[in-house]
Design a protein around this motif. Structure first.
Motif, PDB file in Angstrom:
ATOM      1  N   GLY A  78       3.315   6.713  -7.022  1.00 46.80           N
ATOM      2  CA  GLY A  78       2.315   7.556  -7.671  1.00 46.80           C
ATOM      3  C   GLY A  78       1.202   6.783  -8.345  1.00 46.80           C
ATOM      4  O   GLY A  78       0.531   7.309  -9.247  1.00 46.80           O
ATOM      5  N   ALA A 106      -1.284   4.846  -6.474  1.00 45.28           N
ATOM      6  CA  ALA A 106      -2.427   4.559  -5.606  1.00 45.28           C
ATOM      7  C   ALA A 106      -3.703   5.250  -6.067  1.00 45.28           C
ATOM      8  O   ALA A 106      -4.776   4.629  -6.139  1.00 45.28           O
ATOM      9  N   GLU A 107      -3.616   6.525  -6.396  1.00 44.25           N
ATOM     10  CA  GLU A 107      -4.817   7.261  -6.797  1.00 44.25           C
ATOM     11  C   GLU A 107      -5.344   6.770  -8.139  1.00 44.25           C
ATOM     12  O   GLU A 107      -6.560   6.655  -8.340  1.00 44.25           O
ATOM     13  N   GLN A 108      -4.421   6.415  -9.044  1.00 43.79           N
ATOM     14  CA  GLN A 108      -4.831   5.966 -10.377  1.00 43.79           C
ATOM     15  C   GLN A 108      -5.561   4.623 -10.344  1.00 43.79           C
ATOM     16  O   GLN A 108      -6.391   4.345 -11.211  1.00 43.79           O
ATOM     17  N   GLN A 156       1.619   4.095  -3.204  1.00 47.94           N
ATOM     18  CA  GLN A 156       1.527   5.540  -2.990  1.00 47.94           C
ATOM     19  C   GLN A 156       2.835   6.222  -3.385  1.00 47.94           C
ATOM     20  O   GLN A 156       2.834   7.265  -4.049  1.00 47.94           O
ATOM     21  N   GLU A 164       0.831  -1.207   0.000  1.00 51.08           N
ATOM     22  CA  GLU A 164       0.000   0.000   0.000  1.00 51.08           C
ATOM     23  C   GLU A 164       0.866   1.258   0.000  1.00 51.08           C
ATOM     24  O   GLU A 164       0.630   2.195  -0.776  1.00 51.08           O
ATOM     25  N   THR A 186      -8.672  -1.338  -6.655  1.00 52.42           N
ATOM     26  CA  THR A 186      -7.884  -1.911  -5.570  1.00 52.42           C
ATOM     27  C   THR A 186      -8.790  -2.657  -4.598  1.00 52.42           C
ATOM     28  O   THR A 186      -9.841  -2.152  -4.205  1.00 52.42           O
ATOM     29  N   GLN A 201      -7.188   3.380  -7.564  1.00 54.49           N
ATOM     30  CA  GLN A 201      -8.043   3.309  -6.379  1.00 54.49           C
ATOM     31  C   GLN A 201      -9.326   2.529  -6.632  1.00 54.49           C
ATOM     32  O   GLN A 201      -9.757   1.715  -5.809  1.00 54.49           O
TER      33      GLN A 201
END
Length: 231
Positions: A137, A139-141, A134, A130, A146, A143
């Motif tokens: 770069g 994690a947001e892409q 992050q 996890e 996941t 999300q």
């Protein structure tokens, strides 16, 4: 008249990352001593909860920092601790799925972005993954795709997936599922690899636990763990 020796039941609570080696070592110990070794598995966060609930196994197997924490609450005899080895993180896919290239950091990033689902647990390896996603770069892409599970609950969704699911687990666990639904796409690239160290310690006053922990520190037991992928 000879002395009667009664078999002892030894309860072990362990992180799942060392499962194959632990089962093999316990089988040998049972045959050598006649003692019964009962093993349950839990993540480190689950162990913390169980400590709070008063659960008291004879042997704890967890990362050294967790054992130190449990020792402060009187659950672990830190002086009798034995190092078992370390376990790296790998990329798991279901049997029959096409293996993604994860040999370099750039290839790894592409594999994560191309996956239909990214699956990991909330144990030590999952917490590292996890943070890694992050840091890279990603994690947001990813999300929306996941999926996080408790312990080995993640294995079912990986095996039963229909697309390009990838999961992150200790390499030892992935190898343990060869031929049973999972295959190893590869370890994490060396630049981002993470090893979790595991150690065993008995509960204070548990003679059976102390005996088993001492066995786990023998060359015989260490060779068993090494064959199972524990470095």
């Amino acid at each position: 008249m000879g002395k009667i020796v009664h078999a002892v039941e030894i309860n072990v609570l362990s992180g799942a990352a060392v499962e194959p080696g632990l089962h093999a070592a316990a089988d040998i110990y049972r045959k050598q001593t006649g003692n019964q070794v009962k093993i349950a598995f839990a993540t480190t966060p689950e162990m913390r909860r169980l400590v709070g609930e008063g659960v008291a196994p004879d042997v704890w197997i967890a990362p050294p920092a967790a054992l130190d924490e449990f020792a402060t609450s009187g659950r672990v005899d830190a002086a009798a601790r034995v190092l078992l080895g370390r376990v790296g993180v790998g990329v798991a896919i279901r049997d029959g799925a096409r293996k993604p290239d994860v040999s370099t950091v750039d290839a790894f990033k592409r594999a994560v972005l191309d996956a239909d689902a990214v699956i990991y647990n909330r144990a030590s390896s999952g917490l590292y993954v996890e943070a890694l996603l992050q840091r890279l770069g990603l994690a947001e892409q990813i999300q929306a795709k996941t999926r996080r599970y408790i312990g080995t609950d993640m294995i079912g969704p990986l095996i039963n997936g229909q697309g390009r699911e990838i999961g992150f687990m200790p390499v030892v666990q992935i190898l343990n599922w060869r031929g049973r639904g999972l295959q190893l796409a590869g370890p994490l690239p060396a630049d981002i690899q993470h090893h979790t160290t595991y150690a065993a310690a008995p509960a204070p006053g548990s003679a059976g636990g102390l005996g088993f922990v001492r066995y786990l520190g023998t060359p015989e037991a260490k060779a068993v763990f090494a064959r199972a992928g524990v470095e």
